[in-house]
Design a protein around this motif. Structure first.
Motif, PDB file in Angstrom:
ATOM      1  N   LEU A  48       0.811  -1.214   0.000  1.00 51.66           N
ATOM      2  CA  LEU A  48       0.000   0.000   0.000  1.00 51.66           C
ATOM      3  C   LEU A  48       0.848   1.270   0.000  1.00 51.66           C
ATOM      4  CD1 LEU A  48      -2.969   0.854   0.122  1.00 51.66           C
ATOM      5  CD2 LEU A  48      -2.751   0.952   2.601  1.00 51.66           C
ATOM      6  N   ALA A  49       2.014   1.232   0.617  1.00 48.40           N
ATOM      7  CA  ALA A  49       2.836   2.436   0.756  1.00 48.40           C
ATOM      8  C   ALA A  49       3.198   3.086  -0.587  1.00 48.40           C
ATOM      9  CB  ALA A  49       4.088   2.123   1.564  1.00 48.40           C
ATOM     10  N   PRO A  50       3.639   2.330  -1.603  1.00 46.93           N
ATOM     11  CA  PRO A  50       3.941   3.001  -2.881  1.00 46.93           C
ATOM     12  C   PRO A  50       2.715   3.641  -3.527  1.00 46.93           C
ATOM     13  CG  PRO A  50       4.976   0.847  -2.809  1.00 46.93           C
ATOM     14  CD  PRO A  50       4.061   0.928  -1.622  1.00 46.93           C
ATOM     15  N   ALA A  51       1.558   3.017  -3.394  1.00 39.51           N
ATOM     16  CA  ALA A  51       0.347   3.589  -3.982  1.00 39.51           C
ATOM     17  C   ALA A  51      -0.047   4.887  -3.275  1.00 39.51           C
ATOM     18  CB  ALA A  51      -0.792   2.582  -3.914  1.00 39.51           C
ATOM     19  N   VAL A  52       0.023   4.890  -1.957  1.00 40.54           N
ATOM     20  CA  VAL A  52      -0.300   6.106  -1.203  1.00 40.54           C
ATOM     21  C   VAL A  52       0.725   7.192  -1.522  1.00 40.54           C
ATOM     22  CG1 VAL A  52      -0.453   7.081   1.127  1.00 40.54           C
ATOM     23  CG2 VAL A  52      -1.517   4.885   0.623  1.00 40.54           C
ATOM     24  N   GLY A  53       1.983   6.818  -1.625  1.00 37.91           N
ATOM     25  CA  GLY A  53       3.014   7.782  -1.992  1.00 37.91           C
ATOM     26  C   GLY A  53       2.772   8.386  -3.370  1.00 37.91           C
ATOM     27  N   ALA A  54       2.337   7.571  -4.305  1.00 40.38           N
ATOM     28  CA  ALA A  54       2.045   8.085  -5.655  1.00 40.38           C
ATOM     29  C   ALA A  54       0.869   9.059  -5.628  1.00 40.38           C
ATOM     30  CB  ALA A  54       1.745   6.926  -6.595  1.00 40.38           C
ATOM     31  N   ILE A  55      -0.131   8.774  -4.828  1.00 43.36           N
ATOM     32  CA  ILE A  55      -1.277   9.683  -4.715  1.00 43.36           C
ATOM     33  C   ILE A  55      -0.837  11.009  -4.091  1.00 43.36           C
ATOM     34  CG2 ILE A  55      -3.474  10.049  -3.513  1.00 43.36           C
ATOM     35  CD1 ILE A  55      -3.966   7.017  -3.891  1.00 43.36           C
ATOM     36  N   ILE A  56      -0.022  10.937  -3.040  1.00 41.75           N
ATOM     37  CA  ILE A  56       0.453  12.161  -2.386  1.00 41.75           C
ATOM     38  C   ILE A  56       1.312  12.984  -3.345  1.00 41.75           C
ATOM     39  CG2 ILE A  56       1.988  13.030  -0.569  1.00 41.75           C
ATOM     40  CD1 ILE A  56       0.958  10.707   1.176  1.00 41.75           C
ATOM     41  N   ILE A  57       2.210  12.333  -4.060  1.00 35.31           N
ATOM     42  CA  ILE A  57       3.067  13.058  -5.002  1.00 35.31           C
ATOM     43  C   ILE A  57       2.243  13.632  -6.154  1.00 35.31           C
ATOM     44  CG2 ILE A  57       4.927  12.780  -6.694  1.00 35.31           C
ATOM     45  CD1 ILE A  57       6.198  10.811  -4.707  1.00 35.31           C
ATOM     46  N   LEU A 105       5.439  26.858  -0.652  1.00 36.54           N
ATOM     47  CA  LEU A 105       4.300  26.149  -0.067  1.00 36.54           C
ATOM     48  C   LEU A 105       4.457  24.642  -0.279  1.00 36.54           C
ATOM     49  CD1 LEU A 105       1.545  26.163   1.307  1.00 36.54           C
ATOM     50  CD2 LEU A 105       0.511  26.478  -0.948  1.00 36.54           C
ATOM     51  N   ARG A 106       4.888  24.276  -1.467  1.00 31.45           N
ATOM     52  CA  ARG A 106       5.118  22.857  -1.776  1.00 31.45           C
ATOM     53  C   ARG A 106       6.193  22.264  -0.880  1.00 31.45           C
ATOM     54  NH1 ARG A 106       6.742  20.781  -7.817  1.00 31.45           N
ATOM     55  NH2 ARG A 106       6.548  18.575  -7.406  1.00 31.45           N
ATOM     56  N   LEU A 107       7.278  23.004  -0.688  1.00 33.29           N
ATOM     57  CA  LEU A 107       8.349  22.538   0.186  1.00 33.29           C
ATOM     58  C   LEU A 107       7.853  22.387   1.622  1.00 33.29           C
ATOM     59  CD1 LEU A 107      11.351  21.835   0.505  1.00 33.29           C
ATOM     60  CD2 LEU A 107      11.749  24.270   0.954  1.00 33.29           C
ATOM     61  N   GLY A 108       7.073  23.357   2.091  1.00 32.55           N
ATOM     62  CA  GLY A 108       6.533  23.289   3.448  1.00 32.55           C
ATOM     63  C   GLY A 108       5.595  22.112   3.645  1.00 32.55           C
ATOM     64  N   VAL A 109       4.738  21.876   2.680  1.00 31.40           N
ATOM     65  CA  VAL A 109       3.815  20.733   2.759  1.00 31.40           C
ATOM     66  C   VAL A 109       4.588  19.428   2.777  1.00 31.40           C
ATOM     67  CG1 VAL A 109       2.034  19.468   1.487  1.00 31.40           C
ATOM     68  CG2 VAL A 109       1.837  21.938   1.758  1.00 31.40           C
ATOM     69  N   ASN A 110       5.584  19.314   1.913  1.00 32.61           N
ATOM     70  CA  ASN A 110       6.371  18.075   1.856  1.00 32.61           C
ATOM     71  C   ASN A 110       7.166  17.843   3.142  1.00 32.61           C
ATOM     72  OD1 ASN A 110       5.482  17.288  -0.688  1.00 32.61           O
ATOM     73  ND2 ASN A 110       7.011  18.524  -1.708  1.00 32.61           N
ATOM     74  N   VAL A 111       7.746  18.891   3.691  1.00 34.85           N
ATOM     75  CA  VAL A 111       8.468  18.758   4.962  1.00 34.85           C
ATOM     76  C   VAL A 111       7.489  18.369   6.067  1.00 34.85           C
ATOM     77  CG1 VAL A 111       9.729  20.067   6.729  1.00 34.85           C
ATOM     78  CG2 VAL A 111      10.376  20.261   4.326  1.00 34.85           C
ATOM     79  N   ALA A 163      -0.961  14.547  -6.062  1.00 33.40           N
ATOM     80  CA  ALA A 163      -1.696  15.703  -5.550  1.00 33.40           C
ATOM     81  C   ALA A 163      -0.765  16.885  -5.342  1.00 33.40           C
ATOM     82  CB  ALA A 163      -2.400  15.328  -4.245  1.00 33.40           C
ATOM     83  N   ASP A 164       0.436  16.612  -4.872  1.00 33.92           N
ATOM     84  CA  ASP A 164       1.435  17.656  -4.668  1.00 33.92           C
ATOM     85  C   ASP A 164       1.743  18.370  -5.986  1.00 33.92           C
ATOM     86  OD1 ASP A 164       3.521  19.162  -3.483  1.00 33.92           O
ATOM     87  OD2 ASP A 164       4.973  17.635  -4.047  1.00 33.92           O
ATOM     88  N   VAL A 165       2.012  17.614  -7.011  1.00 37.80           N
ATOM     89  CA  VAL A 165       2.340  18.205  -8.314  1.00 37.80           C
ATOM     90  C   VAL A 165       1.122  18.902  -8.922  1.00 37.80           C
ATOM     91  CG1 VAL A 165       3.027  17.655 -10.681  1.00 37.80           C
ATOM     92  CG2 VAL A 165       4.238  16.619  -8.765  1.00 37.80           C
ATOM     93  N   LEU A 166      -0.046  18.305  -8.783  1.00 37.41           N
ATOM     94  CA  LEU A 166      -1.256  18.872  -9.376  1.00 37.41           C
ATOM     95  C   LEU A 166      -1.632  20.206  -8.752  1.00 37.41           C
ATOM     96  CD1 LEU A 166      -3.628  18.449 -11.363  1.00 37.41           C
ATOM     97  CD2 LEU A 166      -4.824  17.310  -9.481  1.00 37.41           C
ATOM     98  N   PHE A 167      -1.617  20.279  -7.428  1.00 39.63           N
ATOM     99  CA  PHE A 167      -2.139  21.468  -6.758  1.00 39.63           C
ATOM    100  C   PHE A 167      -1.063  22.489  -6.377  1.00 39.63           C
ATOM    101  CE2 PHE A 167      -5.338  18.180  -5.673  1.00 39.63           C
ATOM    102  CZ  PHE A 167      -6.384  18.729  -6.402  1.00 39.63           C
ATOM    103  N   LEU A 168       0.165  22.059  -6.199  1.00 44.81           N
ATOM    104  CA  LEU A 168       1.197  22.971  -5.718  1.00 44.81           C
ATOM    105  C   LEU A 168       2.335  23.175  -6.710  1.00 44.81           C
ATOM    106  CD1 LEU A 168       1.417  21.617  -2.066  1.00 44.81           C
ATOM    107  CD2 LEU A 168       0.109  23.568  -2.891  1.00 44.81           C
ATOM    108  N   ARG A 169       2.083  22.908  -7.961  1.00 42.98           N
ATOM    109  CA  ARG A 169       3.127  22.972  -8.987  1.00 42.98           C
ATOM    110  C   ARG A 169       3.803  24.343  -9.058  1.00 42.98           C
ATOM    111  NH1 ARG A 169       1.086  20.742 -14.333  1.00 42.98           N
ATOM    112  NH2 ARG A 169      -0.700  21.045 -13.024  1.00 42.98           N
ATOM    113  N   ASP A 170       3.042  25.414  -8.932  1.00 42.75           N
ATOM    114  CA  ASP A 170       3.583  26.758  -9.131  1.00 42.75           C
ATOM    115  C   ASP A 170       3.950  27.465  -7.826  1.00 42.75           C
ATOM    116  OD1 ASP A 170       3.196  26.485 -11.881  1.00 42.75           O
ATOM    117  OD2 ASP A 170       1.108  27.138 -11.714  1.00 42.75           O
ATOM    118  N   HIS A 171       3.862  26.783  -6.706  1.00 39.09           N
ATOM    119  CA  HIS A 171       4.111  27.402  -5.403  1.00 39.09           C
ATOM    120  C   HIS A 171       5.241  26.654  -4.698  1.00 39.09           C
ATOM    121  CE1 HIS A 171       0.351  29.479  -6.108  1.00 39.09           C
ATOM    122  NE2 HIS A 171      -0.226  28.307  -6.322  1.00 39.09           N
ATOM    123  N   LEU A 172       6.477  27.032  -5.019  1.00 38.87           N
ATOM    124  CA  LEU A 172       7.648  26.294  -4.535  1.00 38.87           C
ATOM    125  C   LEU A 172       7.708  26.227  -3.018  1.00 38.87           C
ATOM    126  CD1 LEU A 172      10.348  24.848  -5.021  1.00 38.87           C
ATOM    127  CD2 LEU A 172      11.418  27.106  -4.950  1.00 38.87           C
TER     128      LEU A 172
END
Length: 127
Positions: free
Chosen positions: A80-89, A102-108, A91-100
């Protein structure tokens, strides 16, 4: 496995997982398929070695009367972990692509949440 890896499976797993990560980074840097193929083989070799040791450690630490349940949960997490990781990544790329930043903060923040949960699990696991 050598005597060193038998005595310290955590170090062996860390070394093989690190080697697998470095091989995958190298795959991302090469431009030729003929260079990428041996790197994929090295990646698979180290990832397989790490996986075998991890599974062995889980089996040795689990009580024999609960081994089936423990291995079932372990298998679910591993698959399950790789699938959940793919969904998180994704969503990260889809919604936070232009906000470096904010994206870094969310990922941290995501990494910090998983690290705290992992450390809490370790604290309770070895009581």
């Amino acid at each position: 496995m050598t005597d060193e890896s038998t005595a310290r499976p955590g170090r062996f797993m860390l070394a093989t997982t690190t080697a697998a990560a470095l091989a995958m980074i190298a795959v991302g840097m090469v431009t030729s398929i003929w260079l990428a193929l041996p790197l994929f083989m090295i990646y698979a070799l180290f990832l397989t070695a790490s996986s075998v040791v991890a599974t062995t450690c889980v089996q040795l630490r689990a009580p024999s009367h609960q081994l089936g349940r423990v291995m079932s949960i372990y298998s679910i997490i591993v698959r399950l972990a790789p699938a959940v990781g793919a969904i998180i990544i994704g969503a990260d790329v889809l919604f936070l692509r232009d906000h470096l930043w904010l994206r870094l903060g969310v990922n941290v923040g995501i990494v910090a949440i998983f690290a705290v949960a992992y450390l809490a699990f370790l604290k309770n696991a070895f009581k």
